[in-house]
Design a protein around this motif. Sequence first.
Motif, PDB file in Angstrom:
ATOM      1  N   GLN A  12      17.908  14.791   8.271  1.00 29.34           N
ATOM      2  CA  GLN A  12      18.557  14.227   7.104  1.00 29.34           C
ATOM      3  C   GLN A  12      17.550  13.522   6.196  1.00 29.34           C
ATOM      4  O   GLN A  12      17.648  13.583   4.982  1.00 29.34           O
ATOM      5  CB  GLN A  12      19.618  13.231   7.552  1.00 29.34           C
ATOM      6  CG  GLN A  12      20.809  13.233   6.634  1.00 29.34           C
ATOM      7  CD  GLN A  12      21.842  12.226   7.083  1.00 29.34           C
ATOM      8  OE1 GLN A  12      21.565  11.408   7.953  1.00 29.34           O
ATOM      9  NE2 GLN A  12      23.009  12.287   6.517  1.00 29.34           N
ATOM     10  N   LYS A  13      16.571  12.912   6.848  1.00 26.76           N
ATOM     11  CA  LYS A  13      15.573  12.190   6.068  1.00 26.76           C
ATOM     12  C   LYS A  13      14.772  13.139   5.175  1.00 26.76           C
ATOM     13  O   LYS A  13      14.536  12.858   4.002  1.00 26.76           O
ATOM     14  CB  LYS A  13      14.636  11.433   7.013  1.00 26.76           C
ATOM     15  CG  LYS A  13      13.669  10.560   6.267  1.00 26.76           C
ATOM     16  CD  LYS A  13      12.601  10.052   7.177  1.00 26.76           C
ATOM     17  CE  LYS A  13      11.471   9.462   6.348  1.00 26.76           C
ATOM     18  NZ  LYS A  13      10.315   9.177   7.191  1.00 26.76           N
TER      19      LYS A  13
ATOM     20  N   HIS B  44      16.699  14.077   2.182  1.00 26.53           N
ATOM     21  CA  HIS B  44      16.720  13.056   1.139  1.00 26.53           C
ATOM     22  C   HIS B  44      15.396  12.982   0.404  1.00 26.53           C
ATOM     23  O   HIS B  44      15.364  12.842  -0.814  1.00 26.53           O
ATOM     24  CB  HIS B  44      17.049  11.683   1.749  1.00 26.53           C
ATOM     25  CG  HIS B  44      18.447  11.601   2.261  1.00 26.53           C
ATOM     26  ND1 HIS B  44      18.784  10.899   3.388  1.00 26.53           N
ATOM     27  CD2 HIS B  44      19.581  12.169   1.811  1.00 26.53           C
ATOM     28  CE1 HIS B  44      20.083  11.031   3.598  1.00 26.53           C
ATOM     29  NE2 HIS B  44      20.588  11.801   2.660  1.00 26.53           N
ATOM     30  N   LEU B  45      14.301  13.121   1.174  1.00 24.57           N
ATOM     31  CA  LEU B  45      12.988  13.114   0.537  1.00 24.57           C
ATOM     32  C   LEU B  45      12.868  14.269  -0.440  1.00 24.57           C
ATOM     33  O   LEU B  45      12.332  14.142  -1.531  1.00 24.57           O
ATOM     34  CB  LEU B  45      11.887  13.223   1.605  1.00 24.57           C
ATOM     35  CG  LEU B  45      11.466  11.919   2.256  1.00 24.57           C
ATOM     36  CD1 LEU B  45      10.506  12.185   3.388  1.00 24.57           C
ATOM     37  CD2 LEU B  45      10.846  10.989   1.231  1.00 24.57           C
ATOM     38  N   GLN B  46      13.412  15.391  -0.029  1.00 25.16           N
ATOM     39  CA  GLN B  46      13.349  16.568  -0.884  1.00 25.16           C
ATOM     40  C   GLN B  46      14.153  16.339  -2.166  1.00 25.16           C
ATOM     41  O   GLN B  46      13.707  16.690  -3.254  1.00 25.16           O
ATOM     42  CB  GLN B  46      13.896  17.781  -0.130  1.00 25.16           C
ATOM     43  CG  GLN B  46      13.629  19.079  -0.873  1.00 25.16           C
ATOM     44  CD  GLN B  46      14.299  20.246  -0.185  1.00 25.16           C
ATOM     45  OE1 GLN B  46      14.357  20.309   1.037  1.00 25.16           O
ATOM     46  NE2 GLN B  46      14.811  21.178  -0.966  1.00 25.16           N
ATOM     47  N   GLN B  47      15.309  15.710  -2.020  1.00 24.35           N
ATOM     48  CA  GLN B  47      16.121  15.418  -3.200  1.00 24.35           C
ATOM     49  C   GLN B  47      15.365  14.527  -4.174  1.00 24.35           C
ATOM     50  O   GLN B  47      15.363  14.778  -5.380  1.00 24.35           O
ATOM     51  CB  GLN B  47      17.416  14.709  -2.784  1.00 24.35           C
ATOM     52  CG  GLN B  47      18.524  15.679  -2.439  1.00 24.35           C
ATOM     53  CD  GLN B  47      19.873  14.973  -2.428  1.00 24.35           C
ATOM     54  OE1 GLN B  47      20.056  13.944  -3.065  1.00 24.35           O
ATOM     55  NE2 GLN B  47      20.817  15.536  -1.699  1.00 24.35           N
ATOM     56  N   ILE B  48      14.709  13.505  -3.627  1.00 22.87           N
ATOM     57  CA  ILE B  48      13.945  12.592  -4.484  1.00 22.87           C
ATOM     58  C   ILE B  48      12.830  13.342  -5.202  1.00 22.87           C
ATOM     59  O   ILE B  48      12.598  13.150  -6.391  1.00 22.87           O
ATOM     60  CB  ILE B  48      13.345  11.441  -3.646  1.00 22.87           C
ATOM     61  CG1 ILE B  48      14.459  10.609  -3.028  1.00 22.87           C
ATOM     62  CG2 ILE B  48      12.375  10.607  -4.482  1.00 22.87           C
ATOM     63  CD1 ILE B  48      14.690   9.258  -3.623  1.00 22.87           C
TER      64      ILE B  48
ATOM     65  N   GLU C  59      12.747  16.443  -5.943  1.00 20.65           N
ATOM     66  CA  GLU C  59      13.347  17.312  -6.961  1.00 20.65           C
ATOM     67  C   GLU C  59      13.668  16.528  -8.221  1.00 20.65           C
ATOM     68  O   GLU C  59      13.392  16.963  -9.333  1.00 20.65           O
ATOM     69  CB  GLU C  59      14.649  17.931  -6.428  1.00 20.65           C
ATOM     70  CG  GLU C  59      14.422  19.142  -5.555  1.00 20.65           C
ATOM     71  CD  GLU C  59      15.707  19.601  -4.890  1.00 20.65           C
ATOM     72  OE1 GLU C  59      16.798  19.186  -5.329  1.00 20.65           O
ATOM     73  OE2 GLU C  59      15.617  20.370  -3.926  1.00 20.65           O
ATOM     74  N   ILE C  60      14.243  15.350  -8.038  1.00 22.91           N
ATOM     75  CA  ILE C  60      14.593  14.497  -9.174  1.00 22.91           C
ATOM     76  C   ILE C  60      13.337  14.172  -9.975  1.00 22.91           C
ATOM     77  O   ILE C  60      13.296  14.303 -11.194  1.00 22.91           O
ATOM     78  CB  ILE C  60      15.259  13.186  -8.684  1.00 22.91           C
ATOM     79  CG1 ILE C  60      16.631  13.487  -8.094  1.00 22.91           C
ATOM     80  CG2 ILE C  60      15.373  12.172  -9.814  1.00 22.91           C
ATOM     81  CD1 ILE C  60      17.263  12.332  -7.346  1.00 22.91           C
TER      82      ILE C  60
END
Lengths: 220, 99
Positions: free
Chosen positions: A3-4, A7-11, A13-14
Amino acid sequence: MNQKSEHLQQISEIKSIMERSSCFISLSGLSGVFAGFCALAGAAAFYVYINQKIGYGYTELAGRFRVELDVDFFTFCFADAGITLFLAIAFGIFFTTRKAKADGLKIWDATALRFLINLFIPLATGGIFCLILLFHFGWFGIIPPCTLIFYGLSLLNASKYTLDEIRWLGISEIVLGLIGCLYIGYGVTLWAIGFGVLHIIYGLIMYIRYEAVPKEKKYW
Amino acid sequence: MKNFIDRLNKAFENRIRLGIMSALMVNASVDFLSLKDLLNVTDGNLASHITALEKMEYIAVKKEFVGKKTKTTYMATKLGKMEFNHHLKALEDMIRMSE
């Protein structure tokens, strides 16, 4: 933890979208390096011409407040500056297009337009100002430091819309230009350092930072 | 941990919505075509996510005529910016917690 990393990947991407949508990030360091070599060649040609044709050196020429408008001399100046500028821009477009293609980005978008508009408003102001100094006041010696100052201000203005290094390049050019105003006789030398050496140094830094290392995988 | 997951905004779970909001956070406004190029999605896909964000009042839409064509631009609302920042904060906290 799975999960971590998600989330890192989402950040990341943003972050990537924010960068790509607001900054012109395709600017290639290599275009700076080649522009630098063009400037050095242009300055060298000018230096050789001055010493051979004019009979007295640059220091004396620059020191004269009013330069007699010699057609041959100005033809050479404009041809030299024109060819240098043309080659520098051509290399710039070539390497930047190449980088954009390699990154899978469009070369011409809203960020490129915003970058160029903000670059060219102060740059054109400086160009016109220098022409006025030259033809209205005949003050040749002040032109090289003036081009450095206005180029630096243009970079500073456009740096908000591109890679951070451009800001420092701009500030360095301004400092060199101001020094040049005090030491008019070293105008061409400082011009060669500003447009030549600094471009090569910053171009290399940008190339090493953004291009030499393989790009991370794209998510989009 | 449960508490953190609750703080994540479901509206931003989708990548395309996350992308739309990210672009609108750093630009005053972005038009449809730019968003499409940026996110590399189809018209229909993008439109449906935009509608969803619009319904939640996270983004505002402006339509204007450029010649004969309409040009649609989008901007993030105050609410949208606030929610997005909360979402980001929650993401960061969760990463920090699991370290």
